[in-house]
Design a protein around this motif. Sequence first.
Motif, short mmCIF file in Angstrom:
data_model
loop_
_atom_site.label_atom_id
_atom_site.label_comp_id
_atom_site.label_asym_id
_atom_site.label_seq_id
_atom_site.Cartn_x
_atom_site.Cartn_y
_atom_site.Cartn_z
N ALA A 21 -8.72 10.51 11.18
CA ALA A 21 -8.44 10.83 9.78
C ALA A 21 -8.16 9.57 8.97
O ALA A 21 -8.56 9.46 7.80
N ALA A 22 -7.48 8.61 9.58
CA ALA A 22 -7.17 7.36 8.87
C ALA A 22 -8.43 6.58 8.54
O ALA A 22 -8.55 6.00 7.45
N VAL A 23 -9.39 6.58 9.46
CA VAL A 23 -10.65 5.87 9.21
C VAL A 23 -11.38 6.52 8.04
O VAL A 23 -11.83 5.83 7.10
N TYR A 24 -11.51 7.83 8.07
CA TYR A 24 -12.21 8.51 6.99
C TYR A 24 -11.45 8.40 5.66
O TYR A 24 -12.07 8.29 4.60
N ARG A 25 -10.14 8.37 5.73
CA ARG A 25 -9.36 8.21 4.49
C ARG A 25 -9.62 6.85 3.86
O ARG A 25 -9.77 6.74 2.64
N ALA A 26 -9.69 5.82 4.68
CA ALA A 26 -9.99 4.48 4.15
C ALA A 26 -11.36 4.46 3.49
O ALA A 26 -11.54 3.90 2.40
N ILE A 27 -12.33 5.10 4.12
CA ILE A 27 -13.69 5.14 3.56
C ILE A 27 -13.71 5.91 2.25
O ILE A 27 -14.28 5.46 1.24
N GLU A 28 -13.08 7.07 2.23
CA GLU A 28 -13.19 7.96 1.08
C GLU A 28 -12.35 7.51 -0.11
O GLU A 28 -12.65 7.87 -1.26
N THR A 29 -11.28 6.73 0.13
CA THR A 29 -10.40 6.33 -0.98
C THR A 29 -10.57 4.86 -1.35
O THR A 29 -9.85 4.36 -2.20
N ARG A 30 -11.52 4.17 -0.72
CA ARG A 30 -11.83 2.80 -1.12
C ARG A 30 -12.35 2.80 -2.56
O ARG A 30 -13.13 3.64 -2.95
N ARG A 31 -11.88 1.85 -3.35
CA ARG A 31 -12.31 1.76 -4.74
C ARG A 31 -12.65 0.32 -5.09
O ARG A 31 -12.11 -0.62 -4.51
N ASP A 32 -13.53 0.15 -6.06
CA ASP A 32 -13.82 -1.16 -6.63
C ASP A 32 -12.78 -1.40 -7.71
O ASP A 32 -12.77 -0.73 -8.74
N VAL A 33 -11.87 -2.34 -7.48
CA VAL A 33 -10.71 -2.54 -8.35
C VAL A 33 -11.02 -3.61 -9.39
O VAL A 33 -11.53 -4.69 -9.05
N ARG A 34 -10.68 -3.32 -10.63
CA ARG A 34 -10.89 -4.29 -11.71
C ARG A 34 -9.59 -4.65 -12.41
O ARG A 34 -9.36 -5.81 -12.74
N ASP A 35 -8.73 -3.63 -12.63
CA ASP A 35 -7.59 -3.86 -13.51
C ASP A 35 -6.25 -3.41 -12.93
O ASP A 35 -5.25 -3.43 -13.62
N GLN A 36 -6.21 -3.02 -11.67
CA GLN A 36 -4.97 -2.50 -11.10
C GLN A 36 -4.26 -3.52 -10.22
O GLN A 36 -3.31 -3.18 -9.51
N PHE A 37 -4.68 -4.77 -10.25
CA PHE A 37 -4.08 -5.78 -9.38
C PHE A 37 -2.65 -6.10 -9.81
O PHE A 37 -2.36 -6.23 -10.99
N LEU A 38 -1.77 -6.23 -8.81
CA LEU A 38 -0.41 -6.70 -9.05
C LEU A 38 -0.38 -8.22 -8.91
O LEU A 38 -1.26 -8.82 -8.28
N ALA A 39 0.64 -8.84 -9.49
CA ALA A 39 0.72 -10.30 -9.48
C ALA A 39 1.21 -10.86 -8.15
O ALA A 39 1.08 -12.07 -7.90
N ASP A 40 1.75 -10.00 -7.28
CA ASP A 40 2.31 -10.48 -6.01
C ASP A 40 1.26 -11.25 -5.20
O ASP A 40 0.13 -10.78 -5.04
N PRO A 41 1.61 -12.41 -4.64
CA PRO A 41 0.65 -13.15 -3.82
C PRO A 41 0.36 -12.42 -2.51
O PRO A 41 1.20 -11.67 -2.01
N LEU A 42 -0.81 -12.64 -1.98
CA LEU A 42 -1.16 -12.09 -0.67
C LEU A 42 -0.63 -13.02 0.41
O LEU A 42 -0.97 -14.21 0.41
#
Length: 228
Positions: A21-42
């Motif tokens: 279920a976790a694998v399919y959840r990652a696939i189905e909820t993956r998004r191309d992000v443009r404007d939702q980034f937080l400023a926190d460093p990786l």
Amino acid sequence: MRPSKRDEPVAVQPFTPAERAAVYRAIETRRDVRDQFLADPLPDDLLERLLGAAHSAPSVGFMQPWSFIVIRDPQVLAGAHRAFQRANEEAAALFSGERQERYRTLKLEGILKAPVSLCVTCDLDRAGSVVLGRTHNPRMDVYSTVCAVQNLWLAARAEGVGVGWVSIFHDADVRALLGIPERIEIVAWLCLGFVDALYEEPELAVKGWRQRLPLEDLVFADRWGQRR
């Protein structure tokens, strides 16, 4: 010479229901992000895990043609943003009327907002001139590199990291900005950063640009165009 343990396949079991279920959840909820980034460093260890996931991708002939340029320098990111803006104006002009107006409302990159960018490249010569599996399809190295992008994207989703693929560039601009040799192919510019919110559906669907096609219209049986 006797075969080593490494020469023999090992037994495998299907994932547990929760793992599956976790694998399919990652696939189905993956998004191309443009404007939702937080400023926190990786954190560096997290970025290494994502790069490790990318490097674990399948590659035809095990050629592993990918390389990754990690970009945090504000001046380099600003240069990339300027390159995007120039290309984006050209792209907008290709549409007309209401379609152009809608295009101009879309945010199509997060270069200055995401804390890290990643340029993914493909070395067409890494495995030599004759490569197992590439003998009759010269694009297999690029396809393999795209698998690395997808691996990273899914791992990022599991880590709470958003990824945005910026494709609106002139190749020459990115090549000059990053000092990429002519023989190396540029495959993807990815923006990476933590997110705490994502659209439930792809953003271009939410914004009315295009909708997901029905799967049943895209699957044929035994030959092209023959419905199952």
